[in-house]
Scaffold this motif. Sequence first.
Motif, PDB file in Angstrom:
ATOM      1  N   LEU A  18       0.788  -1.445   0.173  1.00 54.31           N
ATOM      2  CA  LEU A  18       0.181  -0.127  -0.112  1.00 54.31           C
ATOM      3  C   LEU A  18       0.909   1.723   0.178  1.00 54.31           C
ATOM      4  O   LEU A  18       1.814   0.931   0.339  1.00 54.31           O
ATOM      5  CB  LEU A  18      -1.353   0.068   1.018  1.00 54.31           C
ATOM      6  CG  LEU A  18      -1.551   1.112   1.067  1.00 54.31           C
ATOM      7  CD1 LEU A  18      -3.023   0.541  -0.295  1.00 54.31           C
ATOM      8  CD2 LEU A  18      -2.945   0.721   2.783  1.00 54.31           C
ATOM      9  N   HIS A  31      -7.936   4.326   5.801  1.00 58.96           N
ATOM     10  CA  HIS A  31      -7.547   3.665   5.008  1.00 58.96           C
ATOM     11  C   HIS A  31      -7.644   2.014   5.569  1.00 58.96           C
ATOM     12  O   HIS A  31      -6.177   1.378   4.972  1.00 58.96           O
ATOM     13  CB  HIS A  31      -6.387   3.703   4.222  1.00 58.96           C
ATOM     14  CG  HIS A  31      -4.832   3.825   5.253  1.00 58.96           C
ATOM     15  ND1 HIS A  31      -4.777   4.859   6.074  1.00 58.96           N
ATOM     16  CD2 HIS A  31      -3.831   3.360   5.550  1.00 58.96           C
ATOM     17  CE1 HIS A  31      -3.894   5.343   6.571  1.00 58.96           C
ATOM     18  NE2 HIS A  31      -3.279   3.691   6.364  1.00 58.96           N
ATOM     19  N   GLN A  46      -5.797  -1.285   3.437  1.00 58.67           N
ATOM     20  CA  GLN A  46      -4.524  -1.811   4.004  1.00 58.67           C
ATOM     21  C   GLN A  46      -4.892  -3.311   4.221  1.00 58.67           C
ATOM     22  O   GLN A  46      -4.893  -4.183   3.641  1.00 58.67           O
ATOM     23  CB  GLN A  46      -4.390  -1.645   6.055  1.00 58.67           C
ATOM     24  CG  GLN A  46      -2.999  -2.305   5.602  1.00 58.67           C
ATOM     25  CD  GLN A  46      -1.761  -1.829   5.435  1.00 58.67           C
ATOM     26  OE1 GLN A  46      -1.679  -0.696   5.295  1.00 58.67           O
ATOM     27  NE2 GLN A  46      -1.147  -3.249   4.595  1.00 58.67           N
ATOM     28  N   ASP A  68      -3.696  -6.194   1.890  1.00 61.67           N
ATOM     29  CA  ASP A  68      -3.312  -7.507   2.930  1.00 61.67           C
ATOM     30  C   ASP A  68      -3.828  -9.109   2.243  1.00 61.67           C
ATOM     31  O   ASP A  68      -2.511  -9.601   2.413  1.00 61.67           O
ATOM     32  CB  ASP A  68      -3.336  -7.377   4.513  1.00 61.67           C
ATOM     33  CG  ASP A  68      -2.436  -6.428   5.339  1.00 61.67           C
ATOM     34  OD1 ASP A  68      -1.244  -5.665   4.471  1.00 61.67           O
ATOM     35  OD2 ASP A  68      -2.724  -5.911   6.180  1.00 61.67           O
TER      36      ASP A  68
END
Length: 280
Positions: free
Chosen positions: A126, A264, A268, A272
């Motif tokens: 990210l 965010h 995230q 992931d």
Amino acid sequence: MERFVDLNGELLPADRPVITLENRAFHYGDGLFESIRVVNGRPRFLDAHWARLVEGCKLLRIDLPPGLDRDALERAIVRLVERNAAPSARCRLTLFRDAQGHYRPDGHRGGYAIEVTPMTEATYTLNERGLMVDIYPDMRKPVNALAVHKTLNCQYYVMASLWSEARGLDDCLLQNDRGNIIESSTGNLFIVSNGVLYTPSLADGCLGGVMRMQVINLALANGIKVYECSLNPQNLLAADELFFTNAVRGVQWVATYRTKRYMHRTAQLVIDLLSRSVLN
């Protein structure tokens, strides 16, 4: 280290001319392209890229290049990645109509070129700093059969990027000819409201993004609701998060749209999940 490209199955030095000025990709933008992420030496989501390419060729009436199918493409990318010693890379496949003629071509046989550009990140990560964006006001994208495909005619996206650059923005949001927000100049759009993802539908003319579909599938598999619907500027102001997706970068979160600020957390979580899926 000398770099190589693949032109119709032949490896050639990348720093020398490999196509002629008569190539229809240069003259007319007559063709398609795919941007493919390479992780650990392997192209990712190749089935989805190949499916979109085949559909695009049908629409443009370009025959697939002789000998090129999904498995042959994978072998060609892996060979080129190894030859360029680039296990983490951005790969571009350009497929063009390999024929003479003017607007009306003399033939429909396809040709192709593959390029790889090394990337420093081993997998999807990210962006640390959120993007600053606004709505591109100068032109709108027409909703038609070409809208969902990655054709070689990218002038609209180039103009939008130049508009962003002139205003010190990182990216901009694009509208269709009905005034709906459909995507950014670099990828597809998702907004998050109360833990639910919303993304413009293909019927609104957004690009049929490979990463868009991966994010939808990952979200649904992990219990996150996703809705495809029309979005307008009011939806942006009411959202908790806003992020863009594309096959090379994965997920890029947006920090500001005009005076609106975004979080965010979901972006995230999605990246992931994405990173784990490509490393497994």
